[in-house]
Design an enzyme around this catalytic site. Sequence first.
Site, PDB file in Angstrom:
ATOM      1  N   GLN A 178       0.822  -1.198   0.000  1.00  0.00           N
ATOM      2  CA  GLN A 178       0.000   0.000   0.000  1.00  0.00           C
ATOM      3  C   GLN A 178       0.863   1.258   0.000  1.00  0.00           C
ATOM      4  OE1 GLN A 178      -3.199  -1.151   2.704  1.00  0.00           O
ATOM      5  NE2 GLN A 178      -3.759   0.990   2.854  1.00  0.00           N
ATOM      6  N   SER A 212       4.050  -6.535   2.551  1.00  0.00           N
ATOM      7  CA  SER A 212       2.712  -6.419   3.138  1.00  0.00           C
ATOM      8  C   SER A 212       1.675  -7.013   2.194  1.00  0.00           C
ATOM      9  CB  SER A 212       2.412  -4.962   3.489  1.00  0.00           C
ATOM     10  OG  SER A 212       1.289  -4.880   4.333  1.00  0.00           O
ATOM     11  N   LEU A 213       0.714  -6.219   1.680  1.00  0.00           N
ATOM     12  CA  LEU A 213      -0.297  -6.814   0.795  1.00  0.00           C
ATOM     13  C   LEU A 213       0.356  -7.406  -0.448  1.00  0.00           C
ATOM     14  CD1 LEU A 213      -1.569  -5.410  -2.034  1.00  0.00           C
ATOM     15  CD2 LEU A 213      -1.977  -3.548  -0.465  1.00  0.00           C
ATOM     16  N   ARG A 256      -9.382  -8.747   3.913  1.00  0.00           N
ATOM     17  CA  ARG A 256      -8.227  -8.216   4.660  1.00  0.00           C
ATOM     18  C   ARG A 256      -8.307  -6.699   4.750  1.00  0.00           C
ATOM     19  NH1 ARG A 256      -2.822  -6.371   3.596  1.00  0.00           N
ATOM     20  NH2 ARG A 256      -1.219  -7.255   4.986  1.00  0.00           N
ATOM     21  N   HIS A 264       0.719  -3.067  10.815  1.00  0.00           N
ATOM     22  CA  HIS A 264       1.799  -3.963  11.270  1.00  0.00           C
ATOM     23  C   HIS A 264       2.186  -3.670  12.714  1.00  0.00           C
ATOM     24  CE1 HIS A 264       2.113  -5.934   7.462  1.00  0.00           C
ATOM     25  NE2 HIS A 264       2.062  -4.771   6.885  1.00  0.00           N
ATOM     26  N   GLN A 316       0.987 -11.835   9.874  1.00  0.00           N
ATOM     27  CA  GLN A 316       1.560 -10.757   9.065  1.00  0.00           C
ATOM     28  C   GLN A 316       0.877  -9.417   9.301  1.00  0.00           C
ATOM     29  OE1 GLN A 316       0.307  -9.406   5.648  1.00  0.00           O
ATOM     30  NE2 GLN A 316       2.086  -9.734   4.329  1.00  0.00           N
TER      31      GLN A 316
END
Length: 307
Positions: free
Chosen positions: A11, A90-91, A115, A196, A245
């Site tokens: 992102q 991440s994503l 998510r 996170h 995660q």
Amino acid sequence: MGKTAFIFPGQGSQYVGMGKDFHDSIPACKAVYETAQKASGLDMKALCFEENEKLSVTEYTQIAMLATEIAILKAVEEKGIRADVTAGLSLGEYGAIYTAGVMELEALFRIIRKRGIYMQEAVPEGGAMTAVLGAKTEVIERICKEVSGQVSIANYNCPGQIVITGESGAVKEAEEKLMQSGAKRCIPLKVSGPFHSPMLREAGVKLRKELDTVTLQEIRTPYLTNVTADYVDDCSKVKELLEKQVSSPVRWQQSVEKMIADGVDTFIEIGPGKTLTGFVRKINKSVTAVNIEKLEDLEKLDALVQK
């Protein structure tokens, strides 16, 4: 002959119009957006290609980014290039999971849609993230522990750049201490929450319930997880790692170092922006790193094929 890694951004790199040239020119790319629309019920062309406010909202950003990454991946694969290993930030890890053959496309989009929603819903008021430049890792880790309130490391991006996350007041206090300790800059990030961070653990728990409805396939291409910066050697571990995660630090620098140690000398960033390409170059200047985000960028692959 060295190995090639496909890497996928997270992102923050999204922009209106991303992927449109691929959608309009290559049928396989257009089909990806259609699959994302079917899985999510969202108008993907309006979300990705037309001016709108949703694109910067987490619950929409994530599926828009992933659809664009997978669409561009299809174009890269049509050039005859395959990954020896893959990873994502991440994503972006979901792009790697698809490349690894672990999840079918429609299920992938259904999961990333959930998510995004769960992370948006779980965002507590008063959360923040800041990029810390020019401070040693051990200093940042120590100061995070000293601060009153919840603050921790979100991303180990590259040498000299680490992101911290947590409660706004605690992040601000950490910024002040870090500047006093010799950090060059602290840059607050324009994000909607402390991603996170352990503060988002509940989003991971909800995501796991959704993941448990999906049947995973065996891993065909090795991929690394953000959680451990190591290879996932068994698809039965994937769901637990994806749950963790959401609230664990992204160990991107360590992941890249692991891939290089394993013989990777070419990194192809697939998706909007060139953030990961920049990180790779800061981690190791001797490897090749290119980004593919526009149709004309595919020309960069011709040189790699001849290499």
